[in-house]
Design an enzyme around this catalytic site. Structure first.
Site, PDB file in Angstrom:
ATOM      1  N   ASP A  11      -7.801 -37.201  10.958  1.00 40.42           N
ATOM      2  CA  ASP A  11      -6.715 -37.251   9.989  1.00 40.42           C
ATOM      3  C   ASP A  11      -7.248 -36.636   8.702  1.00 40.42           C
ATOM      4  O   ASP A  11      -8.453 -36.411   8.558  1.00 40.42           O
ATOM      5  CB  ASP A  11      -6.281 -38.709   9.755  1.00 40.42           C
ATOM      6  CG  ASP A  11      -5.120 -38.840   8.767  1.00 40.42           C
ATOM      7  OD1 ASP A  11      -4.307 -37.888   8.677  1.00 40.42           O
ATOM      8  OD2 ASP A  11      -5.021 -39.876   8.087  1.00 40.42           O
ATOM      9  N   SER A  12      -6.360 -36.380   7.762  1.00 37.89           N
ATOM     10  CA  SER A  12      -6.792 -35.872   6.475  1.00 37.89           C
ATOM     11  C   SER A  12      -7.616 -36.907   5.722  1.00 37.89           C
ATOM     12  O   SER A  12      -8.396 -36.564   4.841  1.00 37.89           O
ATOM     13  CB  SER A  12      -5.585 -35.469   5.626  1.00 37.89           C
ATOM     14  OG  SER A  12      -4.776 -36.600   5.355  1.00 37.89           O
ATOM     15  N   TYR A  43      -3.196 -33.646   3.279  1.00 38.90           N
ATOM     16  CA  TYR A  43      -2.661 -32.431   3.893  1.00 38.90           C
ATOM     17  C   TYR A  43      -1.218 -32.173   3.465  1.00 38.90           C
ATOM     18  O   TYR A  43      -0.740 -31.047   3.533  1.00 38.90           O
ATOM     19  CB  TYR A  43      -2.702 -32.543   5.417  1.00 38.90           C
ATOM     20  CG  TYR A  43      -4.066 -32.332   6.041  1.00 38.90           C
ATOM     21  CD1 TYR A  43      -5.166 -31.902   5.299  1.00 38.90           C
ATOM     22  CD2 TYR A  43      -4.245 -32.563   7.402  1.00 38.90           C
ATOM     23  CE1 TYR A  43      -6.400 -31.717   5.891  1.00 38.90           C
ATOM     24  CE2 TYR A  43      -5.470 -32.375   8.006  1.00 38.90           C
ATOM     25  CZ  TYR A  43      -6.554 -31.965   7.254  1.00 38.90           C
ATOM     26  OH  TYR A  43      -7.770 -31.780   7.852  1.00 38.90           O
ATOM     27  N   GLY A  44      -0.522 -33.232   3.077  1.00 36.33           N
ATOM     28  CA  GLY A  44       0.890 -33.096   2.742  1.00 36.33           C
ATOM     29  C   GLY A  44       1.177 -32.182   1.573  1.00 36.33           C
ATOM     30  O   GLY A  44       2.322 -31.781   1.359  1.00 36.33           O
ATOM     31  N   CYS A  74      -2.276 -37.534  12.419  1.00 37.80           N
ATOM     32  CA  CYS A  74      -1.691 -37.123  11.143  1.00 37.80           C
ATOM     33  C   CYS A  74      -0.363 -36.449  11.441  1.00 37.80           C
ATOM     34  O   CYS A  74      -0.316 -35.467  12.197  1.00 37.80           O
ATOM     35  CB  CYS A  74      -2.645 -36.154  10.437  1.00 37.80           C
ATOM     36  SG  CYS A  74      -1.978 -35.376   8.950  1.00 37.80           S
ATOM     37  N   ASN A  75       0.710 -36.976  10.888  1.00 42.57           N
ATOM     38  CA  ASN A  75       2.028 -36.388  11.129  1.00 42.57           C
ATOM     39  C   ASN A  75       2.127 -34.972  10.587  1.00 42.57           C
ATOM     40  O   ASN A  75       2.703 -34.088  11.228  1.00 42.57           O
ATOM     41  CB  ASN A  75       3.106 -37.260  10.475  1.00 42.57           C
ATOM     42  CG  ASN A  75       3.347 -38.551  11.217  1.00 42.57           C
ATOM     43  OD1 ASN A  75       4.152 -38.626  12.136  1.00 42.57           O
ATOM     44  ND2 ASN A  75       2.629 -39.594  10.820  1.00 42.57           N
ATOM     45  N   THR A  76       1.550 -34.728   9.415  1.00 43.74           N
ATOM     46  CA  THR A  76       1.622 -33.397   8.824  1.00 43.74           C
ATOM     47  C   THR A  76       0.906 -32.375   9.692  1.00 43.74           C
ATOM     48  O   THR A  76       1.443 -31.294   9.977  1.00 43.74           O
ATOM     49  CB  THR A  76       1.017 -33.403   7.404  1.00 43.74           C
ATOM     50  OG1 THR A  76       1.775 -34.286   6.581  1.00 43.74           O
ATOM     51  CG2 THR A  76       1.045 -32.009   6.794  1.00 43.74           C
ATOM     52  N   CYS A 184       4.148 -41.027   8.116  1.00 40.55           N
ATOM     53  CA  CYS A 184       2.781 -40.640   7.774  1.00 40.55           C
ATOM     54  C   CYS A 184       1.879 -41.789   8.192  1.00 40.55           C
ATOM     55  O   CYS A 184       2.182 -42.956   7.910  1.00 40.55           O
ATOM     56  CB  CYS A 184       2.646 -40.373   6.278  1.00 40.55           C
ATOM     57  SG  CYS A 184       0.944 -40.095   5.705  1.00 40.55           S
ATOM     58  N   THR A 185       0.777 -41.477   8.864  1.00 38.82           N
ATOM     59  CA  THR A 185      -0.082 -42.539   9.384  1.00 38.82           C
ATOM     60  C   THR A 185      -0.695 -43.382   8.267  1.00 38.82           C
ATOM     61  O   THR A 185      -0.995 -44.557   8.471  1.00 38.82           O
ATOM     62  CB  THR A 185      -1.184 -41.967  10.277  1.00 38.82           C
ATOM     63  OG1 THR A 185      -1.907 -40.943   9.572  1.00 38.82           O
ATOM     64  CG2 THR A 185      -0.598 -41.378  11.550  1.00 38.82           C
ATOM     65  N   HIS A 186      -0.864 -42.805   7.092  1.00 44.21           N
ATOM     66  CA  HIS A 186      -1.391 -43.582   5.973  1.00 44.21           C
ATOM     67  C   HIS A 186      -0.504 -44.780   5.633  1.00 44.21           C
ATOM     68  O   HIS A 186      -0.994 -45.825   5.205  1.00 44.21           O
ATOM     69  CB  HIS A 186      -1.511 -42.699   4.716  1.00 44.21           C
ATOM     70  CG  HIS A 186      -2.759 -41.884   4.651  1.00 44.21           C
ATOM     71  ND1 HIS A 186      -2.910 -40.711   5.362  1.00 44.21           N
ATOM     72  CD2 HIS A 186      -3.915 -42.057   3.955  1.00 44.21           C
ATOM     73  CE1 HIS A 186      -4.101 -40.201   5.090  1.00 44.21           C
ATOM     74  NE2 HIS A 186      -4.729 -40.993   4.246  1.00 44.21           N
TER      75      HIS A 186
END
Length: 272
Positions: A11-12, A43-44, A74-76, A184-186
């Site tokens: 992920d970012s 990343y967004g 990471c969705n982005t 978003c996974t965050h």
């Protein structure tokens, strides 16, 4: 490709740790390597070319570490470039996309909301997903440029996060949203705050468990699952032999604190 390899997750930043926790629960015998590209988070706010460049660099690193599958947690990154990654590499990739479909199936008001990074909401793959599954449901989009940094800074409790969360959630509930997608996974690390701000009438949809199940399915399908176990046995299997490694491109001291808080003490981080 051997079943002795690890599962790679990246992920970012630390958002993907929520998915990794579910993978660990479901596949306790599997070794996991988690990479946080913290130096380049979030990343967004980046363009697709930059995101692809970073995803390729991390993929090359994970392949050098003998992984047998890679989870793009990471969705982005998933919406921006997972198809390009699949074209370039033969290793299985499991992506993460916003749970619009379960939201559509659960809404009573016919209005759902999506919290996501600005980049995710602008991708053609997200638009295609929304068009494909939303049907006659009203989808309200809310770009949230501040929430990733909120999580990366470990400002996760209600007092620290409620104000910033409210500015994104309240406009959606005022529009009649009864189902809220965490795109978003965050954001999973802010779930208690988001739920409290949204209120008990709003159902929150996140996808960590679904992604973990897809990882298990893909490993079983490719005969890469280390343990020949029935699904019902996976949660109770011994984890003594399973290793979890945490890698970052950013500040290792800060990443160590993040891992200690979100995963637990006793794990040493490294850089790449």
């Amino acid at each position: 490709m051997s079943s002795s390899g690890s599962i790679g997750v990246f992920d970012s930043g630390i958002g993907g740790l929520a998915i990794t926790q579910e993978i660990r629960k479901l596949l306790p015998n599997e070794d996991i390597i988690y990479v946080a590209d913290s130096l380049h988070a979030p990343y967004g706010e980046k363009n697709d070319a930059f995101i692809l460049q970073r995803c390729m660099a991390i993929t090359e690193y994970l392949i050098s570490q003998n992984v047998k599958a890679i989870v793009v947690a990471c969705n982005t990154a998933t919406t921006s470039c997972i198809e390009a990654l699949r074209e370039r590499y033969s290793i299985p990739f499991i992506g993460t996309e916003p749970g619009i479909k379960p939201a559509v199936l659960n809404t009573k008001t016919g209005i759902i909301g999506v919290l996501a990074t600005p980049r995710t909401l602008k991708t053609t793959s997200f638009s295609a997903l929304a068009d494909r599954v939303a049907l006659n449901i009203q989808v309200e989009l809310m770009p949230c440029p501040d929430l990733v940094q909120q999580v990366e800074s470990l400002k996760l409790d209600y007092d620290a996060a409620a104000e910033v969360v409210r500015q994104y959630v309240q406009p959606l509930t005022e529009k009649g949203v009864d189902t809220l997608v965490l795109g978003c996974t965050h954001y999973a690390h802010l779930l208690p705050v988001i739920s409290r701000v949204a209120g008990p009438q709003v159902r929150i949809i996140n996808t960590e468990v679904a992604v973990a199940k897809e990882v298990m399915r893909r490993l079983n399908h490719a005969k890469l699952n280390k343990a020949d176990l029935k699904t019902a046995d996976l949660n109770t299997a011994s984890t003594e032999l399973a290793a979890t490694r945490f890698i970052t491109s950013g500040n290792q001291t800060h990443f160590q604190k993040q891992v200690d808080v979100l995963w637990g003490a006793g794990f040493t981080v490294a850089g790449f």
